[in-house]
Scaffold this motif. Structure first.
Motif, PDB file in Angstrom:
ATOM      1  N   PRO A  85       0.832  -1.220   0.000  1.00  0.00           N
ATOM      2  CA  PRO A  85       0.000   0.000   0.000  1.00  0.00           C
ATOM      3  C   PRO A  85       0.859   1.259   0.000  1.00  0.00           C
ATOM      4  CG  PRO A  85      -0.739  -1.558   1.683  1.00  0.00           C
ATOM      5  CD  PRO A  85       0.580  -2.060   1.185  1.00  0.00           C
ATOM      6  N   THR A  86       0.490   2.237  -0.824  1.00  0.00           N
ATOM      7  CA  THR A  86       1.252   3.484  -0.904  1.00  0.00           C
ATOM      8  C   THR A  86       0.725   4.559   0.040  1.00  0.00           C
ATOM      9  OG1 THR A  86      -0.147   4.221  -2.745  1.00  0.00           O
ATOM     10  CG2 THR A  86       1.900   3.065  -3.308  1.00  0.00           C
ATOM     11  N   SER A  87      -0.391   4.289   0.711  1.00  0.00           N
ATOM     12  CA  SER A  87      -0.941   5.239   1.685  1.00  0.00           C
ATOM     13  C   SER A  87      -1.901   4.495   2.602  1.00  0.00           C
ATOM     14  CB  SER A  87      -1.678   6.378   0.964  1.00  0.00           C
ATOM     15  OG  SER A  87      -2.904   5.904   0.431  1.00  0.00           O
ATOM     16  N   GLY A  88      -2.506   5.217   3.541  1.00  0.00           N
ATOM     17  CA  GLY A  88      -3.486   4.605   4.443  1.00  0.00           C
ATOM     18  C   GLY A  88      -4.878   4.570   3.856  1.00  0.00           C
ATOM     19  N   ARG A  89      -5.025   5.036   2.628  1.00  0.00           N
ATOM     20  CA  ARG A  89      -6.346   5.137   2.008  1.00  0.00           C
ATOM     21  C   ARG A  89      -7.039   3.785   1.878  1.00  0.00           C
ATOM     22  NH1 ARG A  89      -4.853   8.229  -1.887  1.00  0.00           N
ATOM     23  NH2 ARG A  89      -4.083   6.525  -3.179  1.00  0.00           N
ATOM     24  N   VAL A  90      -6.255   2.718   1.678  1.00  0.00           N
ATOM     25  CA  VAL A  90      -6.846   1.404   1.433  1.00  0.00           C
ATOM     26  C   VAL A  90      -6.907   0.553   2.700  1.00  0.00           C
ATOM     27  CG1 VAL A  90      -6.057   1.421  -0.961  1.00  0.00           C
ATOM     28  CG2 VAL A  90      -4.612   0.385   0.806  1.00  0.00           C
ATOM     29  N   ARG A  91      -6.586   1.152   3.846  1.00  0.00           N
ATOM     30  CA  ARG A  91      -6.366   0.354   5.057  1.00  0.00           C
ATOM     31  C   ARG A  91      -7.596  -0.448   5.488  1.00  0.00           C
ATOM     32  NH1 ARG A  91      -3.378   2.224  10.648  1.00  0.00           N
ATOM     33  NH2 ARG A  91      -3.688   0.255  11.774  1.00  0.00           N
ATOM     34  N   GLU A  92      -8.758   0.161   5.512  1.00  0.00           N
ATOM     35  CA  GLU A  92      -9.943  -0.520   6.048  1.00  0.00           C
ATOM     36  C   GLU A  92     -10.249  -1.793   5.263  1.00  0.00           C
ATOM     37  OE1 GLU A  92     -14.707   0.334   6.942  1.00  0.00           O
ATOM     38  OE2 GLU A  92     -13.365   1.970   6.346  1.00  0.00           O
ATOM     39  N   ARG A  93     -10.325  -1.676   3.962  1.00  0.00           N
ATOM     40  CA  ARG A  93     -10.646  -2.845   3.146  1.00  0.00           C
ATOM     41  C   ARG A  93      -9.504  -3.870   3.203  1.00  0.00           C
ATOM     42  NH1 ARG A  93     -12.124  -2.794  -3.334  1.00  0.00           N
ATOM     43  NH2 ARG A  93     -12.570  -5.038  -3.520  1.00  0.00           N
ATOM     44  N   TRP A  94      -8.264  -3.390   3.208  1.00  0.00           N
ATOM     45  CA  TRP A  94      -7.099  -4.269   3.241  1.00  0.00           C
ATOM     46  C   TRP A  94      -7.124  -5.123   4.506  1.00  0.00           C
ATOM     47  CZ3 TRP A  94      -2.849  -6.170   5.521  1.00  0.00           C
ATOM     48  CH2 TRP A  94      -1.763  -6.583   4.749  1.00  0.00           C
ATOM     49  N   GLU A  95      -7.352  -4.496   5.649  1.00  0.00           N
ATOM     50  CA  GLU A  95      -7.350  -5.237   6.918  1.00  0.00           C
ATOM     51  C   GLU A  95      -8.533  -6.201   6.999  1.00  0.00           C
ATOM     52  OE1 GLU A  95      -7.125  -2.483  10.127  1.00  0.00           O
ATOM     53  OE2 GLU A  95      -5.023  -1.962   9.754  1.00  0.00           O
ATOM     54  N   ARG A  96      -9.651  -5.834   6.389  1.00  0.00           N
ATOM     55  CA  ARG A  96     -10.805  -6.730   6.387  1.00  0.00           C
ATOM     56  C   ARG A  96     -10.483  -8.014   5.622  1.00  0.00           C
ATOM     57  NH1 ARG A  96     -14.194  -3.271   4.746  1.00  0.00           N
ATOM     58  NH2 ARG A  96     -14.430  -3.903   2.565  1.00  0.00           N
ATOM     59  N   LEU A  97      -9.800  -7.892   4.485  1.00  0.00           N
ATOM     60  CA  LEU A  97      -9.400  -9.068   3.708  1.00  0.00           C
ATOM     61  C   LEU A  97      -8.324  -9.876   4.425  1.00  0.00           C
ATOM     62  CD1 LEU A  97      -9.311  -7.478   0.151  1.00  0.00           C
ATOM     63  CD2 LEU A  97     -10.782  -9.369   0.863  1.00  0.00           C
ATOM     64  N   ALA A  98      -7.377  -9.171   5.058  1.00  0.00           N
ATOM     65  CA  ALA A  98      -6.319  -9.868   5.800  1.00  0.00           C
ATOM     66  C   ALA A  98      -6.909 -10.654   6.963  1.00  0.00           C
ATOM     67  CB  ALA A  98      -5.293  -8.858   6.296  1.00  0.00           C
ATOM     68  N   LEU A  99      -7.897 -10.067   7.630  1.00  0.00           N
ATOM     69  CA  LEU A  99      -8.562 -10.748   8.741  1.00  0.00           C
ATOM     70  C   LEU A  99      -9.266 -12.006   8.247  1.00  0.00           C
ATOM     71  CD1 LEU A  99      -9.493 -10.891  11.680  1.00  0.00           C
ATOM     72  CD2 LEU A  99     -11.393  -9.342  11.071  1.00  0.00           C
ATOM     73  N   ALA A 100      -9.967 -11.896   7.115  1.00  0.00           N
ATOM     74  CA  ALA A 100     -10.664 -13.056   6.556  1.00  0.00           C
ATOM     75  C   ALA A 100      -9.671 -14.154   6.197  1.00  0.00           C
ATOM     76  CB  ALA A 100     -11.455 -12.638   5.320  1.00  0.00           C
ATOM     77  N   ALA A 101      -8.538 -13.766   5.600  1.00  0.00           N
ATOM     78  CA  ALA A 101      -7.520 -14.753   5.217  1.00  0.00           C
ATOM     79  C   ALA A 101      -6.948 -15.444   6.445  1.00  0.00           C
ATOM     80  CB  ALA A 101      -6.413 -14.072   4.414  1.00  0.00           C
ATOM     81  N   ARG A 102      -6.695 -14.691   7.517  1.00  0.00           N
ATOM     82  CA  ARG A 102      -6.125 -15.277   8.732  1.00  0.00           C
ATOM     83  C   ARG A 102      -7.131 -16.190   9.433  1.00  0.00           C
ATOM     84  NH1 ARG A 102      -1.432 -14.075  11.026  1.00  0.00           N
ATOM     85  NH2 ARG A 102      -0.065 -12.503  10.091  1.00  0.00           N
ATOM     86  N   ARG A 103      -8.394 -15.949   9.222  1.00  0.00           N
ATOM     87  CA  ARG A 103      -9.427 -16.809   9.816  1.00  0.00           C
ATOM     88  C   ARG A 103      -9.702 -18.023   8.950  1.00  0.00           C
ATOM     89  NH1 ARG A 103     -13.718 -12.098  11.750  1.00  0.00           N
ATOM     90  NH2 ARG A 103     -12.820 -11.768  13.835  1.00  0.00           N
ATOM     91  N   GLY A 104      -9.030 -18.109   7.791  1.00  0.00           N
ATOM     92  CA  GLY A 104      -9.212 -19.260   6.912  1.00  0.00           C
ATOM     93  C   GLY A 104     -10.434 -19.176   6.035  1.00  0.00           C
ATOM     94  N   GLU A 105     -11.001 -17.975   5.908  1.00  0.00           N
ATOM     95  CA  GLU A 105     -12.187 -17.813   5.069  1.00  0.00           C
ATOM     96  C   GLU A 105     -11.795 -17.816   3.595  1.00  0.00           C
ATOM     97  OE1 GLU A 105     -14.287 -14.327   6.288  1.00  0.00           O
ATOM     98  OE2 GLU A 105     -14.217 -14.862   8.421  1.00  0.00           O
ATOM     99  N   SER A 106     -12.732 -18.211   2.726  1.00  0.00           N
ATOM    100  CA  SER A 106     -12.484 -18.269   1.287  1.00  0.00           C
ATOM    101  C   SER A 106     -12.414 -16.857   0.700  1.00  0.00           C
ATOM    102  CB  SER A 106     -13.596 -19.066   0.604  1.00  0.00           C
ATOM    103  OG  SER A 106     -13.423 -19.062  -0.795  1.00  0.00           O
ATOM    104  N   ILE A 107     -11.372 -16.591  -0.107  1.00  0.00           N
ATOM    105  CA  ILE A 107     -11.212 -15.302  -0.771  1.00  0.00           C
ATOM    106  C   ILE A 107     -11.524 -15.488  -2.253  1.00  0.00           C
ATOM    107  CG2 ILE A 107      -9.617 -13.410  -1.280  1.00  0.00           C
ATOM    108  CD1 ILE A 107     -10.255 -13.721   1.676  1.00  0.00           C
ATOM    109  N   PRO A 108     -12.424 -14.684  -2.821  1.00  0.00           N
ATOM    110  CA  PRO A 108     -12.786 -14.856  -4.242  1.00  0.00           C
ATOM    111  C   PRO A 108     -11.580 -14.691  -5.162  1.00  0.00           C
ATOM    112  CG  PRO A 108     -14.300 -13.363  -3.123  1.00  0.00           C
ATOM    113  CD  PRO A 108     -13.152 -13.583  -2.187  1.00  0.00           C
ATOM    114  N   PRO A 109     -11.580 -15.387  -6.306  1.00  0.00           N
ATOM    115  CA  PRO A 109     -10.476 -15.225  -7.269  1.00  0.00           C
ATOM    116  C   PRO A 109     -10.396 -13.787  -7.786  1.00  0.00           C
ATOM    117  CG  PRO A 109     -11.816 -17.156  -7.800  1.00  0.00           C
ATOM    118  CD  PRO A 109     -12.569 -16.390  -6.757  1.00  0.00           C
ATOM    119  N   ILE A 110      -9.201 -13.386  -8.164  1.00  0.00           N
ATOM    120  CA  ILE A 110      -9.032 -12.085  -8.796  1.00  0.00           C
ATOM    121  C   ILE A 110      -9.300 -12.231 -10.293  1.00  0.00           C
ATOM    122  CG2 ILE A 110      -7.341 -11.401  -7.070  1.00  0.00           C
ATOM    123  CD1 ILE A 110      -5.163 -11.873  -9.212  1.00  0.00           C
ATOM    124  N   GLU A 111      -9.231 -11.135 -11.037  1.00  0.00           N
ATOM    125  CA  GLU A 111      -9.399 -11.168 -12.482  1.00  0.00           C
ATOM    126  C   GLU A 111      -8.216 -10.447 -13.121  1.00  0.00           C
ATOM    127  OE1 GLU A 111     -12.762 -10.134 -15.915  1.00  0.00           O
ATOM    128  OE2 GLU A 111     -13.177  -9.776 -13.783  1.00  0.00           O
TER     129      GLU A 111
END
Length: 280
Positions: A85-111
């Motif tokens: 990340p180049t700034s704190g602008r993306v922090r909220e969404r970034w941490e939400r995805l990181a939390l899901a990944a650490r909990r072992g939740e499924s992350i949708p494929p990228i495109e």
């Protein structure tokens, strides 16, 4: 990845660690005086324009290497080349995805778009950034292959696109094919423009001598077979290629030839002049 046993706190630390690495990387680049574009994502549109768009095909779901993702369609300002990340602008969404990944939740494929062996993100920048932070090596992705006139091999930074763009224009003017196309390689973009003009002038003189019209393909083939390859072979035998590419050596000796021809002298001193110029 390190873990405290508290996924939310770990996700917050993941983001702060990624931001710190991004800032340290910028500082290191400044200290090394590296180009400004060394940490910038490659912009998909500029890459395709430089290489020449030919078509595309959707492959579907694939597993791709994270280190093959080098650019973006439209989100280059939020993340650097390594998706930190180049700034704190993306922090909220970034941490939400990181939390899901650490909990072992499924992350949708990228495109992504695939150009050669490189991938460019259409959707999923935050997911790729988190995957990098968690030290993963692969990620699921829906892939669309984009075919281009030139191979993207050799592209590392945005500045490399200039050379590719000039090479594409050169090959439009001098449509070499097969091995000939692969052999004629220059490292400076403006040299392609100079060589293109040189080949066109050579072809014009050939048509004048023979009193016939030749299209670009015929001129390119005859220049390669009758001019380029014989000259390069002589340069090799005379040990005059040096640390240049063969095409660069050809351009050098061709320029020297036109300079020397104005003296109307073609004796042994001419060769020594060439050797002296080669050593400088």
């Amino acid at each position: 990845m390190s873990s405290t046993g508290f996924p939310r706190a770990d996700a917050e630390h993941d983001f702060l660690r990624a931001r710190r690495r991004q800032v340290l990387s910028r500082l290191a680049n400044w200290l090394r005086r590296e180009p400004d574009d060394v940490n910038i994502m490659l912009p998909f549109d500029e890459v395709v324009e430089a290489l020449g768009y030919e078509g595309e095909q959707r492959l579907g779901l694939r597993v791709i290497r994270l280190d093959s993702i080098v650019g973006s369609v439209d989100r280059g300002r939020d993340f650097d080349r390594r998706f930190r990340p180049t700034s704190g602008r993306v922090r909220e969404r970034w941490e939400r995805l990181a939390l899901a990944a650490r909990r072992g939740e499924s992350i949708p494929p990228i495109e992504v778009y695939r150009v050669g062996e490189l991938h460019f993100i259409i959707d999923g920048h935050h997911r790729v950034s988190v995957a990098h932070a968690l030290r993963l090596s692969t990620i699921d992705a829906y892939v669309t292959v984009v075919r281009t006139k030139l191979n993207p091999a050799g592209i590392r930074y945005r500045g490399d696109l200039i050379v590719k763009d000039y090479r594409r224009l050169f090959l439009d003017r001098v449509p070499l094919a097969g091995g000939a196309r692969a052999e004629v390689v220059l490292r400076e973009h403006w040299h392609y423009a100079m060589l293109g003009e040189h080949v066109e002038a050579w072809g014009f003189r050939l048509m004048q001598d023979e009193g016939i019209f030749l299209d670009r393909v015929a001129v390119a083939n005859r220049w390669y077979e009758q001019e380029y390859r014989p000259v390069v072979e002589m340069l090799r035998q005379a040990d005059l290629v040096g640390d240049r590419t063969e095409a660069e050596a050809y351009m050098w000796v061709a320029a020297e030839r036109y300079r020397l021809i104005r003296t109307h002298r073609w004796d042994d001193e001419v060769i020594e002049t060439l050797r002296s110029s080669h050593r400088r």
